[in-house]
Design a protein around this motif. Sequence first.
Motif, short mmCIF file in Angstrom:
data_model
loop_
_atom_site.label_atom_id
_atom_site.label_comp_id
_atom_site.label_asym_id
_atom_site.label_seq_id
_atom_site.Cartn_x
_atom_site.Cartn_y
_atom_site.Cartn_z
N GLY A 49 -6.25 -7.30 -0.04
CA GLY A 49 -5.35 -6.36 -0.69
C GLY A 49 -4.86 -5.28 0.25
O GLY A 49 -3.69 -4.90 0.23
N SER A 50 -5.76 -4.79 1.10
CA SER A 50 -5.35 -3.76 2.05
C SER A 50 -4.39 -4.31 3.10
O SER A 50 -3.42 -3.65 3.47
N LEU A 51 -4.63 -5.53 3.57
CA LEU A 51 -3.70 -6.14 4.52
C LEU A 51 -2.34 -6.35 3.88
O LEU A 51 -1.30 -6.11 4.51
N SER A 52 -2.33 -6.80 2.67
CA SER A 52 -1.08 -7.02 1.95
C SER A 52 -0.34 -5.70 1.74
O SER A 52 0.87 -5.63 1.89
N PHE A 53 -1.08 -4.66 1.41
CA PHE A 53 -0.48 -3.35 1.15
C PHE A 53 0.03 -2.71 2.43
O PHE A 53 1.15 -2.19 2.47
N LEU A 54 -0.77 -2.75 3.49
CA LEU A 54 -0.40 -2.06 4.73
C LEU A 54 0.64 -2.80 5.54
O LEU A 54 1.54 -2.20 6.11
N LEU A 55 0.51 -4.12 5.62
CA LEU A 55 1.39 -4.90 6.49
C LEU A 55 2.53 -5.58 5.75
O LEU A 55 3.33 -6.28 6.36
N ASP A 56 2.57 -5.41 4.43
CA ASP A 56 3.60 -6.02 3.58
C ASP A 56 3.71 -7.53 3.81
O ASP A 56 4.80 -8.07 3.98
N ILE A 57 2.56 -8.20 3.82
CA ILE A 57 2.55 -9.66 3.93
C ILE A 57 2.20 -10.23 2.56
O ILE A 57 1.61 -9.54 1.73
N PRO A 58 2.55 -11.48 2.30
CA PRO A 58 2.22 -12.07 0.99
C PRO A 58 0.71 -12.08 0.74
O PRO A 58 -0.09 -12.18 1.66
N ALA A 59 0.34 -11.98 -0.53
CA ALA A 59 -1.08 -11.89 -0.89
C ALA A 59 -1.85 -13.13 -0.47
O ALA A 59 -2.99 -13.04 -0.04
N SER A 60 -1.25 -14.30 -0.58
CA SER A 60 -1.96 -15.52 -0.20
C SER A 60 -2.24 -15.57 1.30
O SER A 60 -3.31 -15.97 1.73
N ALA A 61 -1.28 -15.13 2.10
CA ALA A 61 -1.49 -15.10 3.56
C ALA A 61 -2.55 -14.05 3.91
O ALA A 61 -3.38 -14.28 4.80
#
Length: 119
Positions: A49-61
Amino acid sequence: MANIADLLGSTNIVSKKNPSMSKLFMFYQLFAMISTVLAPATICLMVAGSLSFLLDIPASAALVIAVIPPAIYLGLCFKLKADTQITIAAVLSILYAFLMMVVSMTIISRYKLMFTKCI
């Protein structure tokens, strides 16, 4: 964990035979066992979740990226000695602690910016 599972399986008998093992203590053991099982998945989901939030990458990735370090560590545990495993686990714990601290500060600062723009 096997001993705790065995203990939890005979909660009523143990509580009757041993007065210091109350139902409340057995509930605590159940809670600790469930927490032990769920904690690794919870941390992987928090990191994803933090990677998705910070880096704006898709949740599955983000989830795949978050699962890679624990999977590598699991593979290494089959090959390395116990002392080396503990050293790697300590280093990974420190890295995850710093990652969570950075994520917490970033989320707080983003929400602070969003809140000040609304006012």
